[in-house]
Write a protein that holds these residues in place. Sequence first.
Motif, PDB file in Angstrom:
ATOM      1  N   GLN A 153       0.822  -1.228   0.000  1.00 21.32           N
ATOM      2  CA  GLN A 153       0.000   0.000   0.000  1.00 21.32           C
ATOM      3  C   GLN A 153       0.852   1.273   0.000  1.00 21.32           C
ATOM      4  OE1 GLN A 153      -2.632  -0.257   3.363  1.00 21.32           O
ATOM      5  NE2 GLN A 153      -3.522  -2.213   2.719  1.00 21.32           N
ATOM      6  N   LEU A 154       2.192   1.113  -0.115  1.00 24.89           N
ATOM      7  CA  LEU A 154       3.137   2.237  -0.209  1.00 24.89           C
ATOM      8  C   LEU A 154       3.146   3.085   1.067  1.00 24.89           C
ATOM      9  CD1 LEU A 154       2.490   3.393  -3.883  1.00 24.89           C
ATOM     10  CD2 LEU A 154       4.208   1.776  -3.049  1.00 24.89           C
ATOM     11  N   LYS A 155       2.927   2.460   2.217  1.00 25.55           N
ATOM     12  CA  LYS A 155       3.017   3.161   3.501  1.00 25.55           C
ATOM     13  C   LYS A 155       4.393   2.879   4.105  1.00 25.55           C
ATOM     14  CE  LYS A 155      -1.949   2.899   4.435  1.00 25.55           C
ATOM     15  NZ  LYS A 155      -3.003   2.478   5.390  1.00 25.55           N
ATOM     16  N   HIS A 156       5.416   3.524   3.546  1.00 25.58           N
ATOM     17  CA  HIS A 156       6.791   3.199   3.900  1.00 25.58           C
ATOM     18  C   HIS A 156       7.122   3.607   5.331  1.00 25.58           C
ATOM     19  CE1 HIS A 156       7.456   2.153  -0.285  1.00 25.58           C
ATOM     20  NE2 HIS A 156       6.993   3.358  -0.663  1.00 25.58           N
ATOM     21  N   SER A 157       6.610   4.715   5.793  1.00 25.92           N
ATOM     22  CA  SER A 157       6.900   5.148   7.165  1.00 25.92           C
ATOM     23  C   SER A 157       6.319   4.171   8.167  1.00 25.92           C
ATOM     24  CB  SER A 157       6.339   6.562   7.410  1.00 25.92           C
ATOM     25  OG  SER A 157       6.897   7.480   6.499  1.00 25.92           O
ATOM     26  N   VAL A 158       5.113   3.689   7.901  1.00 27.64           N
ATOM     27  CA  VAL A 158       4.484   2.735   8.800  1.00 27.64           C
ATOM     28  C   VAL A 158       5.223   1.401   8.757  1.00 27.64           C
ATOM     29  CG1 VAL A 158       2.309   1.619   9.396  1.00 27.64           C
ATOM     30  CG2 VAL A 158       2.294   3.897   8.406  1.00 27.64           C
ATOM     31  N   VAL A 159       5.699   1.012   7.578  1.00 30.16           N
ATOM     32  CA  VAL A 159       6.439  -0.254   7.446  1.00 30.16           C
ATOM     33  C   VAL A 159       7.693  -0.210   8.296  1.00 30.16           C
ATOM     34  CG1 VAL A 159       7.759  -1.657   5.820  1.00 30.16           C
ATOM     35  CG2 VAL A 159       5.492  -0.818   5.195  1.00 30.16           C
ATOM     36  N   THR A 160       8.408   0.930   8.310  1.00 36.02           N
ATOM     37  CA  THR A 160       9.614   1.064   9.122  1.00 36.02           C
ATOM     38  C   THR A 160       9.302   0.917  10.600  1.00 36.02           C
ATOM     39  OG1 THR A 160      10.504   2.574   7.454  1.00 36.02           O
ATOM     40  CG2 THR A 160      11.568   2.566   9.607  1.00 36.02           C
ATOM     41  N   VAL A 161       8.208   1.498  11.029  1.00 39.08           N
ATOM     42  CA  VAL A 161       7.813   1.399  12.433  1.00 39.08           C
ATOM     43  C   VAL A 161       7.461  -0.042  12.798  1.00 39.08           C
ATOM     44  CG1 VAL A 161       6.082   2.128  14.122  1.00 39.08           C
ATOM     45  CG2 VAL A 161       7.035   3.790  12.524  1.00 39.08           C
ATOM     46  N   PHE A 162       6.732  -0.743  11.917  1.00 41.27           N
ATOM     47  CA  PHE A 162       6.358  -2.133  12.189  1.00 41.27           C
ATOM     48  C   PHE A 162       7.587  -3.038  12.233  1.00 41.27           C
ATOM     49  CE2 PHE A 162       2.085  -0.880  11.818  1.00 41.27           C
ATOM     50  CZ  PHE A 162       1.249  -1.933  12.156  1.00 41.27           C
ATOM     51  N   ASN A 163       8.584  -2.756  11.400  1.00 35.53           N
ATOM     52  CA  ASN A 163       9.801  -3.579  11.404  1.00 35.53           C
ATOM     53  C   ASN A 163      10.617  -3.372  12.671  1.00 35.53           C
ATOM     54  OD1 ASN A 163       9.275  -4.793   8.919  1.00 35.53           O
ATOM     55  ND2 ASN A 163      10.282  -3.118   7.780  1.00 35.53           N
ATOM     56  N   ASN A 164      10.604  -2.143  13.226  1.00 40.18           N
ATOM     57  CA  ASN A 164      11.401  -1.830  14.416  1.00 40.18           C
ATOM     58  C   ASN A 164      10.686  -2.158  15.718  1.00 40.18           C
ATOM     59  OD1 ASN A 164      13.419  -0.880  12.722  1.00 40.18           O
ATOM     60  ND2 ASN A 164      12.672   1.248  12.805  1.00 40.18           N
ATOM     61  N   ALA A 165       9.395  -2.477  15.673  1.00 43.90           N
ATOM     62  CA  ALA A 165       8.631  -2.725  16.895  1.00 43.90           C
ATOM     63  C   ALA A 165       9.030  -4.065  17.502  1.00 43.90           C
ATOM     64  CB  ALA A 165       7.142  -2.709  16.590  1.00 43.90           C
ATOM     65  N   SER A 198       6.715   8.321  20.775  1.00 40.28           N
ATOM     66  CA  SER A 198       5.256   8.492  20.720  1.00 40.28           C
ATOM     67  C   SER A 198       4.766   8.597  19.295  1.00 40.28           C
ATOM     68  CB  SER A 198       4.859   9.748  21.505  1.00 40.28           C
ATOM     69  OG  SER A 198       5.505  10.893  20.972  1.00 40.28           O
ATOM     70  N   LEU A 199       5.614   9.091  18.389  1.00 38.93           N
ATOM     71  CA  LEU A 199       5.208   9.176  16.991  1.00 38.93           C
ATOM     72  C   LEU A 199       4.999   7.787  16.405  1.00 38.93           C
ATOM     73  CD1 LEU A 199       4.699  10.983  14.535  1.00 38.93           C
ATOM     74  CD2 LEU A 199       7.143  10.869  14.021  1.00 38.93           C
ATOM     75  N   GLU A 200       5.874   6.828  16.766  1.00 34.38           N
ATOM     76  CA  GLU A 200       5.701   5.461  16.298  1.00 34.38           C
ATOM     77  C   GLU A 200       4.425   4.844  16.864  1.00 34.38           C
ATOM     78  OE1 GLU A 200       9.241   3.433  17.355  1.00 34.38           O
ATOM     79  OE2 GLU A 200      10.507   4.484  15.891  1.00 34.38           O
ATOM     80  N   GLN A 201       4.085   5.216  18.103  1.00 31.12           N
ATOM     81  CA  GLN A 201       2.834   4.728  18.699  1.00 31.12           C
ATOM     82  C   GLN A 201       1.631   5.194  17.899  1.00 31.12           C
ATOM     83  OE1 GLN A 201       2.095   6.296  22.559  1.00 31.12           O
ATOM     84  NE2 GLN A 201       0.309   4.993  22.955  1.00 31.12           N
ATOM     85  N   LYS A 202       1.640   6.443  17.439  1.00 33.91           N
ATOM     86  CA  LYS A 202       0.523   6.963  16.647  1.00 33.91           C
ATOM     87  C   LYS A 202       0.392   6.235  15.321  1.00 33.91           C
ATOM     88  CE  LYS A 202       0.622  11.589  18.664  1.00 33.91           C
ATOM     89  NZ  LYS A 202       0.800  13.039  18.424  1.00 33.91           N
ATOM     90  N   PHE A 203       1.549   5.870  14.698  1.00 39.23           N
ATOM     91  CA  PHE A 203       1.500   5.141  13.428  1.00 39.23           C
ATOM     92  C   PHE A 203       0.830   3.782  13.616  1.00 39.23           C
ATOM     93  CE2 PHE A 203       5.086   7.869  11.812  1.00 39.23           C
ATOM     94  CZ  PHE A 203       4.379   8.383  10.738  1.00 39.23           C
ATOM     95  N   ILE A 204       1.168   3.086  14.712  1.00 38.16           N
ATOM     96  CA  ILE A 204       0.576   1.768  14.938  1.00 38.16           C
ATOM     97  C   ILE A 204      -0.909   1.896  15.292  1.00 38.16           C
ATOM     98  CG2 ILE A 204       0.653  -0.265  16.436  1.00 38.16           C
ATOM     99  CD1 ILE A 204       3.653   0.050  16.606  1.00 38.16           C
ATOM    100  N   GLU A 205      -1.272   2.930  16.040  1.00 38.43           N
ATOM    101  CA  GLU A 205      -2.688   3.117  16.396  1.00 38.43           C
ATOM    102  C   GLU A 205      -3.536   3.412  15.170  1.00 38.43           C
ATOM    103  OE1 GLU A 205      -2.744   6.132  19.338  1.00 38.43           O
ATOM    104  OE2 GLU A 205      -2.301   4.768  21.008  1.00 38.43           O
ATOM    105  N   GLN A 206      -2.960   4.046  14.159  1.00 31.76           N
ATOM    106  CA  GLN A 206      -3.704   4.298  12.927  1.00 31.76           C
ATOM    107  C   GLN A 206      -4.063   3.000  12.206  1.00 31.76           C
ATOM    108  OE1 GLN A 206      -1.334   6.995  10.617  1.00 31.76           O
ATOM    109  NE2 GLN A 206      -1.779   8.783  11.914  1.00 31.76           N
ATOM    110  N   GLU A 207      -3.199   1.989  12.323  1.00 29.88           N
ATOM    111  CA  GLU A 207      -3.448   0.702  11.658  1.00 29.88           C
ATOM    112  C   GLU A 207      -3.990  -0.353  12.617  1.00 29.88           C
ATOM    113  OE1 GLU A 207      -3.101   0.502   8.479  1.00 29.88           O
ATOM    114  OE2 GLU A 207      -2.169   2.486   8.223  1.00 29.88           O
ATOM    115  N   LYS A 208      -4.481   0.076  13.793  1.00 31.23           N
ATOM    116  CA  LYS A 208      -4.880  -0.896  14.813  1.00 31.23           C
ATOM    117  C   LYS A 208      -6.090  -1.714  14.386  1.00 31.23           C
ATOM    118  CE  LYS A 208      -5.833  -1.250  19.757  1.00 31.23           C
ATOM    119  NZ  LYS A 208      -5.926  -0.514  21.045  1.00 31.23           N
ATOM    120  N   LEU A 209      -7.101  -1.097  13.837  1.00 33.66           N
ATOM    121  CA  LEU A 209      -8.319  -1.819  13.460  1.00 33.66           C
ATOM    122  C   LEU A 209      -8.064  -2.846  12.364  1.00 33.66           C
ATOM    123  CD1 LEU A 209     -11.010   1.023  13.625  1.00 33.66           C
ATOM    124  CD2 LEU A 209     -10.588  -0.817  15.254  1.00 33.66           C
TER     125      LEU A 209
END
Length: 618
Positions: free
Chosen positions: A514-526, A543-554
């Motif tokens: 889906q070309l969400k590269h910033s979110v992919v980086t956060v998921f790889n580092n979690a 906290s910024l990484e937390q917001k990225f994961i919360e956006q994809e929580k559902l």
Amino acid sequence: MEKFIVSARKYRPQNFNTVVGQSHITTTLKNAIRNHQLAHAFLFCGPRGVGKTTCARILAKTINCENIQPDGEACNVCHSCVSFNEGTSLNIHELDAASNNSVEDIRALVEQVRFAPQAGKYKIYIVDEVHMLSTSAFNAFLKTLEEPPSYAIFILATTEKHKILPTILSRCQIFDFKRITNNDTVEHLQEIAGKEDIHSEKAALQLIAQKSEGCMRDSLSILDKIVSFTNGDVTYQNTLEHLNILDHDYYFKLLDTQINQDMAGSMLLYDEINRKGFEGDLVLNGYAEFIRNVLVCQNPRAASLLDVVEGLQPKYIETAKKVSPAYLVSALNILNEAEINYKMARNKRLHVEMTMIKLTFLQQAIELSFDNQTSTLVKKKRVSGPVAVKFEQLQSLQIKSAPGTSTPPTGAKLFIDPKQPVLASVTEVQKAAVKVGAIADIPATANETLGATATVAAPPKPKEALTGKKSLLQSLRDKHISNKTSEDIKEAVPVTEENLKEHWKCFTEKLKQQLKHSVVTVFNNAALQVVNEQHFSVTVSASLEQKFIEQEKLPLLEYLKSCFHNRNIGFTIHINEQPKEIVISEATLTTREKYQRVIEQYPMIKELKDRLKLELDY
């Protein structure tokens, strides 16, 4: 050529006795002067042109008079009075607050107050239009106005008392001037006309007094204009023409045509008025005032409120006898609404003509609502009496038994048909109903008979059975049940670190598509950690990484629930913040501190400075 002076200045009163229409104030001031009870500050307030500034000047002249008369008037002979009349008095200062309303002007006035008068007893300061002073100027004036020197008196004049600060009002003795009555104005105009050899009719002077609305200065200005217009002959017709006032004869004619319901005559009369140049709003306003005067003449006790030109009173009284009060009150209401809506009307003439048409047929409307028997006005009603609400009688649903069968079904109910003749008594019907198990809703009187035939009917069936169709809710239920039964119930998979990381990686690949590269980086580092079989934790570093994961929580939870076949899976997010390194920066050294460090390392530099007797500029 002799210089012309307008009557308002030429005949300005020079003593209290010549002031027109303010006897309640002039008497008070004369008594205060005689009894030596003068206040240190006066406030004269009232409408324009009623004598506020004139009384202030007369009071200032009388206070400094050397030979005050027994009645409290100035002598007009002494040096103080003569200098005042000639305008050379140094003890009286006038300030126009409309043009001198700043703090600097009031401070300059306060500076003058410090100096005592050279001649005379008092220094009088007249401040005209005092409401124009700014708030700062009022505040600068407060202390001096409260405790002035014994020789200083302030006289303030204003037309708008409500704009003055309460702190100023509390420090002054307030005198309220009233509007000058028309009779006083007419008498004063007659006196001036006699002195100027002007031929004037009393009716013309009454018109001038009504037009001035209690302002003597306006009435004198109007008189000067009419004298110039008529070359010294002031008549009623000339005054009507010059002041653009509609003659009352038109109003009398207009009222006659409307009482007689002569619409053509009323319209032609207004057309004649319009061709003379009178605007519609002037006609409406003047006609409303005329109707008011006619209504006033209905009662002899209110006849004193009639304010018209002399000679017209009998005509008003005679006209009032011909018209009913109901018509006059209704006409006043119509004219008032027409005058209010005149400005919003696009076609002004049509608006006035519609008003005239309403007034023409107003008498007919009043006659229709008049009860001849009781001789009173009645309110028409749409309905003479109450009307009951009509309901349509619904027939009961009857299910007859099939042909060839004599026994009704169990649970059937007994209904009565009122159109059928009586065939059996109540007790017989009840016995028959008990045998078949039906319920009979009939009174149990022994020998009472009914004028109806008992018909046995079955209880009503559900709506679906009658119509043969299913409701929308029942259809959805059936569909949901069929889906539930068709799905295979799978066993839940326990959550472990291996399968969790595997599914986490698969979801990360979807995000990468889906070309969400910033979110992919956060998921790889979690960092993932399993808490139990249904819950795990995700650890991030900011906290910024937390917001990225919360956006994809559902979508993440939906994916994991489908993978583990467990609807109770959940996770929490933790932030593992790294401690910040405190970097201590070395402060910048001053010139003196640098010098001290240098001489600590090289002492010979200080010895060189002392031998050469040098002075350092740090």
